[in-house]
Write a protein that holds these residues in place. Structure first.
Motif, PDB file in Angstrom:
ATOM      1  N   ALA A 193      -7.518   8.974 -12.213  1.00 27.03           N
ATOM      2  CA  ALA A 193      -7.729   8.075 -11.380  1.00 27.03           C
ATOM      3  C   ALA A 193      -6.615   8.201 -10.389  1.00 27.03           C
ATOM      4  N   LEU A 194      -7.014   7.800  -8.907  1.00 28.27           N
ATOM      5  CA  LEU A 194      -6.060   8.213  -7.890  1.00 28.27           C
ATOM      6  C   LEU A 194      -6.589   7.105  -7.018  1.00 28.27           C
ATOM      7  N   GLU A 195      -5.444   6.527  -6.313  1.00 29.48           N
ATOM      8  CA  GLU A 195      -5.715   5.491  -5.215  1.00 29.48           C
ATOM      9  C   GLU A 195      -4.719   5.995  -3.895  1.00 29.48           C
ATOM     10  N   GLY A 196      -5.313   5.852  -2.660  1.00 31.82           N
ATOM     11  CA  GLY A 196      -4.612   6.464  -1.721  1.00 31.82           C
ATOM     12  C   GLY A 196      -5.361   6.295  -0.332  1.00 31.82           C
ATOM     13  N   LYS A 197      -4.616   6.530   0.706  1.00 33.11           N
ATOM     14  CA  LYS A 197      -5.215   6.194   1.907  1.00 33.11           C
ATOM     15  C   LYS A 197      -5.525   7.903   2.531  1.00 33.11           C
ATOM     16  N   VAL A 198      -6.778   7.751   3.067  1.00 35.25           N
ATOM     17  CA  VAL A 198      -7.300   9.086   3.821  1.00 35.25           C
ATOM     18  C   VAL A 198      -6.457   9.421   4.987  1.00 35.25           C
ATOM     19  N   VAL A 199      -5.613  10.716   4.761  1.00 31.70           N
ATOM     20  CA  VAL A 199      -5.172  11.281   6.201  1.00 31.70           C
ATOM     21  C   VAL A 199      -5.978  11.992   6.908  1.00 31.70           C
ATOM     22  N   THR A 210      -2.996  10.334   0.798  1.00 27.79           N
ATOM     23  CA  THR A 210      -1.536  10.070   0.582  1.00 27.79           C
ATOM     24  C   THR A 210      -1.086   8.971  -0.318  1.00 27.79           C
ATOM     25  N   THR A 211      -0.667   9.130  -1.189  1.00 31.13           N
ATOM     26  CA  THR A 211      -0.361   8.050  -2.401  1.00 31.13           C
ATOM     27  C   THR A 211       0.692   6.957  -2.025  1.00 31.13           C
ATOM     28  N   SER A 212       0.695   5.992  -2.753  1.00 29.81           N
ATOM     29  CA  SER A 212       1.812   5.125  -2.565  1.00 29.81           C
ATOM     30  C   SER A 212       3.084   5.311  -2.537  1.00 29.81           C
ATOM     31  N   ASP A 213       3.406   6.643  -3.290  1.00 29.96           N
ATOM     32  CA  ASP A 213       4.817   7.258  -3.243  1.00 29.96           C
ATOM     33  C   ASP A 213       5.183   8.396  -2.423  1.00 29.96           C
ATOM     34  N   GLY A 214       3.868   8.291  -1.430  1.00 31.01           N
ATOM     35  CA  GLY A 214       4.154   9.223  -0.275  1.00 31.01           C
ATOM     36  C   GLY A 214       3.515  10.891  -0.414  1.00 31.01           C
TER      37      GLY A 214
END
Length: 268
Positions: A193-199, A210-214
């Motif tokens: 599972a992965l949560e992130g922002k679409v770059v 990009t994940t919460s840890d960059g």
């Protein structure tokens, strides 16, 4: 006076050039917007040497033009247009040219894969109950009890494990049958599972998050990838830069292959 007339002529010519250049840039921007890749999924109604008629899930018919550049694929292998039959399930990446839908890639969806889609549910283990039941929290926030039998195959990292090794918080995919209104697992597979922002999106089958840890993570899309991005489900084209998404994926041949992409639930 002659000098003034010449100067006026030069200025007028420059204005015409500038105006034409601005108009040309505007037309190019409009053309680029029009060329943005789109996607449609549905069943083949009929084909011809240069077109495919597709019926979508909401019963709309779309005519797609094919040409020498159109690719036809199934299970990541090239196939021929002639292999598309009436009733075949396909996914088509296309662009708009005027009022024409021009197909770039036509992917024939394996019937077995669609059968799996219809009987699989992903989520996180909420708790394990006794020796034959696991409760999972789905991507919609619902808790679903899953019955596990001695015949249920359980795999993590492509290796068989025991029921007792299931832990709360583990993301899993459950393949099941409905029996007496119960979800009876035929197979349980550990997923990532992965949560992130679409770059950004790349082509028609990759999205970079990009994940919460960059960290940047590339996720590949397949014809079997399911979406829950809009009220009607969504599609690849609904992945917009800046949007937060969750992804359940498998790792195959060192690629992160998305099973499901969905918007995170609002935290209360």
């Amino acid at each position: 006076m002659r000098l003034l007339r010449v100067s006026a002529t030069i200025v007028a010519s420059l204005l015409l050039v500038i105006s034409a250049s601005a108009q040309n840039r505007k037309e190019q921007r409009e053309e680029r917007r029009e060329q943005r890749a789109l996607e449609v999924k549905g069943q083949v109604i009929r084909t011809s040497p240069n077109s495919i008629i597709v019926q979508t899930d909401d019963k709309k018919e779309i005519a797609l033009q094919v040409n020498a550049q159109t690719k036809f694929m199934m299970n990541n292998k090239a196939i021929e247009l002639s292999e598309l039959k009436t009733g075949s399930n396909i996914s088509v990446a296309y662009v708009l040219e005027g009022d024409r839908h021009i197909a770039n890639t036509v992917t024939l969806v394996d019937a077995r894969a669609r059968a799996d889609q219809a009987t699989v549910i992903e989520g996180q283990v909420a708790k394990v109950v006794g020796k034959d039941q696991v409760i999972i929290t789905t991507t919609e926030g619902k808790e679903v009890p899953i019955v596990v039998t001695p015949q249920t195959a359980i795999e993590f990292n492509a290796k068989p494990v025991q029921f007792t090794e299931l832990r709360a918080g583990s993301p899993i995919a459950v393949y099941y049958d409905m029996r007496d209104r119960q979800y009876v697992a035929t197979k349980i597979v550990g997923v990532t599972a992965l949560e992130g922002k679409v770059v950004r999106v790349i082509g028609q089958d990759q999205v970079v998050l990009t994940t919460s840890d960059g960290k940047e993570v590339v996720v590949y899309i397949s014809p079997e990838t399911r979406y829950r991005l809009t009220e009607t489900g969504g599609a690849f084209v609904d992945l917009r830069p800046g949007a937060m998404v969750n992804v359940y994926y498998d790792v195959r041949d060192r690629r992160n292959i998305a099973r499901q992409i969905y918007r995170p639930l609002r935290r209360r």
